[in-house]
Write a protein that holds these residues in place. Structure first.
Motif, PDB file in Angstrom:
ATOM      1  N   GLU A   1      89.493   6.072 -57.047  1.00 27.93           N
ATOM      2  CA  GLU A   1      88.943   5.213 -55.840  1.00 27.93           C
ATOM      3  C   GLU A   1      87.609   5.541 -55.722  1.00 27.93           C
ATOM      4  O   GLU A   1      86.780   4.865 -55.193  1.00 27.93           O
ATOM      5  CB  GLU A   1      90.074   5.213 -54.723  1.00 27.93           C
TER       6      GLU A   1
ATOM      7  N   GLN B   1      84.352   3.389 -55.502  1.00 29.40           N
ATOM      8  CA  GLN B   1      83.399   3.135 -54.483  1.00 29.40           C
ATOM      9  C   GLN B   1      82.116   3.424 -54.998  1.00 29.40           C
ATOM     10  O   GLN B   1      80.944   2.933 -54.337  1.00 29.40           O
ATOM     11  CB  GLN B   1      83.914   3.904 -53.252  1.00 29.40           C
TER      12      GLN B   1
ATOM     13  N   GLN C   1      86.248  -4.054 -44.959  1.00 29.93           N
ATOM     14  CA  GLN C   1      87.482  -4.569 -45.282  1.00 29.93           C
ATOM     15  C   GLN C   1      88.487  -4.445 -44.073  1.00 29.93           C
ATOM     16  O   GLN C   1      88.457  -3.360 -43.587  1.00 29.93           O
ATOM     17  CB  GLN C   1      88.340  -4.274 -46.341  1.00 29.93           C
TER      18      GLN C   1
ATOM     19  N   ASN D   1      87.442  -2.165 -41.211  1.00 30.40           N
ATOM     20  CA  ASN D   1      86.925  -0.895 -41.265  1.00 30.40           C
ATOM     21  C   ASN D   1      86.197  -0.576 -42.717  1.00 30.40           C
ATOM     22  O   ASN D   1      86.170  -1.342 -43.529  1.00 30.40           O
ATOM     23  CB  ASN D   1      88.185   0.130 -41.285  1.00 30.40           C
ATOM     24  N   TYR D   2      85.369   0.380 -42.810  1.00 29.44           N
ATOM     25  CA  TYR D   2      84.569   0.808 -44.062  1.00 29.44           C
ATOM     26  C   TYR D   2      85.469   1.508 -45.044  1.00 29.44           C
ATOM     27  O   TYR D   2      85.476   2.724 -44.813  1.00 29.44           O
ATOM     28  CB  TYR D   2      83.519   1.315 -43.594  1.00 29.44           C
ATOM     29  N   TYR D   3      86.021   1.045 -46.106  1.00 32.49           N
ATOM     30  CA  TYR D   3      87.080   1.681 -46.989  1.00 32.49           C
ATOM     31  C   TYR D   3      86.295   2.745 -47.867  1.00 32.49           C
ATOM     32  O   TYR D   3      86.792   3.689 -47.881  1.00 32.49           O
ATOM     33  CB  TYR D   3      87.526   0.542 -48.119  1.00 32.49           C
TER      34      TYR D   3
ATOM     35  N   ASP E   1      86.537   5.590 -45.904  1.00 30.66           N
ATOM     36  CA  ASP E   1      87.801   6.329 -45.826  1.00 30.66           C
ATOM     37  C   ASP E   1      87.984   7.000 -46.838  1.00 30.66           C
ATOM     38  O   ASP E   1      88.640   8.134 -46.986  1.00 30.66           O
ATOM     39  CB  ASP E   1      88.658   5.046 -45.571  1.00 30.66           C
ATOM     40  N   ILE E   2      87.768   6.432 -48.036  1.00 29.72           N
ATOM     41  CA  ILE E   2      87.855   7.073 -49.272  1.00 29.72           C
ATOM     42  C   ILE E   2      86.969   8.471 -49.445  1.00 29.72           C
ATOM     43  O   ILE E   2      87.827   9.219 -49.948  1.00 29.72           O
ATOM     44  CB  ILE E   2      87.519   6.091 -50.651  1.00 29.72           C
TER      45      ILE E   2
END
Ligand SMILES: C=C1C[C@]23C[C@H]1CC[C@H]2[C@]1(C)CCC[C@@](C)(C(=O)O)[C@H]1[C@@H]3C(=O)O
Ligand code: AKG
Ligand code: FE2
Length: 366
Positions: free
Chosen positions: A83, A87, A157, A160-162, A165-166
């Protein structure tokens, strides 16, 4: 030429622009594959004695020689690694004006950079980078400070800002792995396994995403020039393309990618922390004609203002202290304001440190 525009066109350029061409002596090819240990961390992470001793022995030999090894069974979720790469791909695919909007805070290393063209005027690296700080205790997601407000709907998405988070999770996993590796390094040096813990626990580390576009004349340039990382410990995950070289046995050697492994290299700061026993790994990244290449580099750094000094047990075993005390803050400042990090950063930093202390003393005595 605007570095950002240059970066968005790099792969379509038929000729490497002059300021990207490196002197011939930097461009010697690598003919051999580096034989460096791939250390299985499974037993160490479970606390088993014999596997820990074996891992420490492999690491001691490798770090005394060239400062490079790889680790498997590291405990980092492969899905999270995939992931993070995804990103990173998404970010670097953004149109150049969007990437440039993730501005580099003036005089800081955070944000987007196209070939460092705003910093250097020659020997430009054939790459674009995204860098942000990571600090365990920051409640705010790490990348927010850099670009939450400017990355826009592509990344939002479900509110929130994926990407944030990743990368928050990825950097957290890197910090955790980094702290375990620092413990294993201490064991390999024959000192208390927790002797470096306080120094690194609250440090602000550096996350860097590297994108190396394909190049029509790859033998004229470099993705990242020869250097030792000024930091302490680098945890790097490279994609499947290949291009990382390490200088060992007096020649450049290739490091074929292993997607299940992290590349680990000792940096200048840990060389000082080991009283010079462990080598800061000299490495570079080359580019190719057909495929872009990406890597995720996490640089573990000590707390900025704490003194970087080798443990007394090491110095007394060695009988001599090889480096003066310094702070990571000073070394980082040196690489960002005074000196482009290369294979001789540490000795030049020590000279700079001593000359600035002499200047301060003479001013005080006036
Ligand atoms: C403290 C750092 C400076 C660099 C990023 C981190 C650790 C590695 C350093 C770097 C990658 C070494 C090669 C030169 C450099 C300018 C680069 O190509 O990016 C260095 C980084 C930097 O100064 O931004
Ligand atoms: O991309 C790579 O393989 C190496 C990158 C690197 O050495 C760095 O960013 O310090
Ligand atoms: Fe590096």
């Amino acid at each position: 030429m605007n570095s950002g525009l240059l970066c968005s066109e790099l792969e379509v350029l038929h000729h490497v622009p002059t300021n990207f061409i490196w002197p011939k002596e930097y461009l010697v090819d690598a003919q051999h594959e580096l034989q460096a240990p791939v250390v299985d961390l499974y037993g160490f992470l479970r606390g088993d004695n014999e596997p820990t001793k074996h891992a420490a022995k492999l690491i001691s030999e490798a770090c005394s020689k060239h400062g490079f090894f790889q680790v498997i069974n590291h405990g980092v979720d492969p899905h999270l690694i995939r992931e993070a790469h995804h990103q990173m791909d998404t970010f670097f695919k953004l149109p150049i004006h969007r990437k440039l909007s993730v501005h580099k805070v003036p005089c800081s290393m955070w944000g987007y950079s196209g070939a460092h063209a705003h910093r250097f005027s020659s020997k430009l690296p054939w790459k674009e980078t995204l860098s942000f700080p990571y600090h365990d205790n920051t409640s705010e997601p790490v990348v927010t400070n850099c670009f939450k407000s400017t990355i826009g709907e592509d990344f939002e998405q479900a509110g929130n800002y994926y990407i944030i988070d990743i990368f928050q999770k990825y950097c957290g996993a890197m910090k955790q792995l980094g702290m375990k590796l620092i413990e294993l390094l201490a064991i390999s040096l024959g000192v208390d396994r927790l002797c470096y813990k306080d120094l690194f626990e609250e440090g602000c580390s550096i996350m860097r995403c590297n994108n190396y576009p394909s190049c029509q004349q790859p033998s004229l340039t470099l993705g990242t020039g020869p250097h030792c990382d000024p930091t302490s410990l680098t945890i790097l995950h490279q994609d499947h393309v290949g291009g990382l070289h390490v200088f060992a046995d007096n020649r450049w050697q290739t490091v074929p990618p292993r997607l299940d492994a992290f590349v680990i290299n000792i940096g200048d700061t840990f060389t000082a922390l080991s009283n010079g026993r462990y080598k800061s790994c000299l490495h570079r990244a080359v580019v190719n004609k057909y495929k872009e290449r990406k890597s995720l580099a996490f640089f573990l750094c000590p707390k900025e203002d704490k003194l970087v000094r080798a443990p007394d047990d090491i110095v007394s075993m060695d009988g001599i202290k090889h480096y003066p005390d310094f702070t990571w803050s000073d070394l980082l400042h040196f690489t960002q304001k005074h000196y482009r990090a290369d294979q001789a950063t540490l000795p030049n930093f020590i000279k700079w440190l001593q000359s600035s202390k002499t200047t301060q003393t003479s001013q005080l005595l006036r």
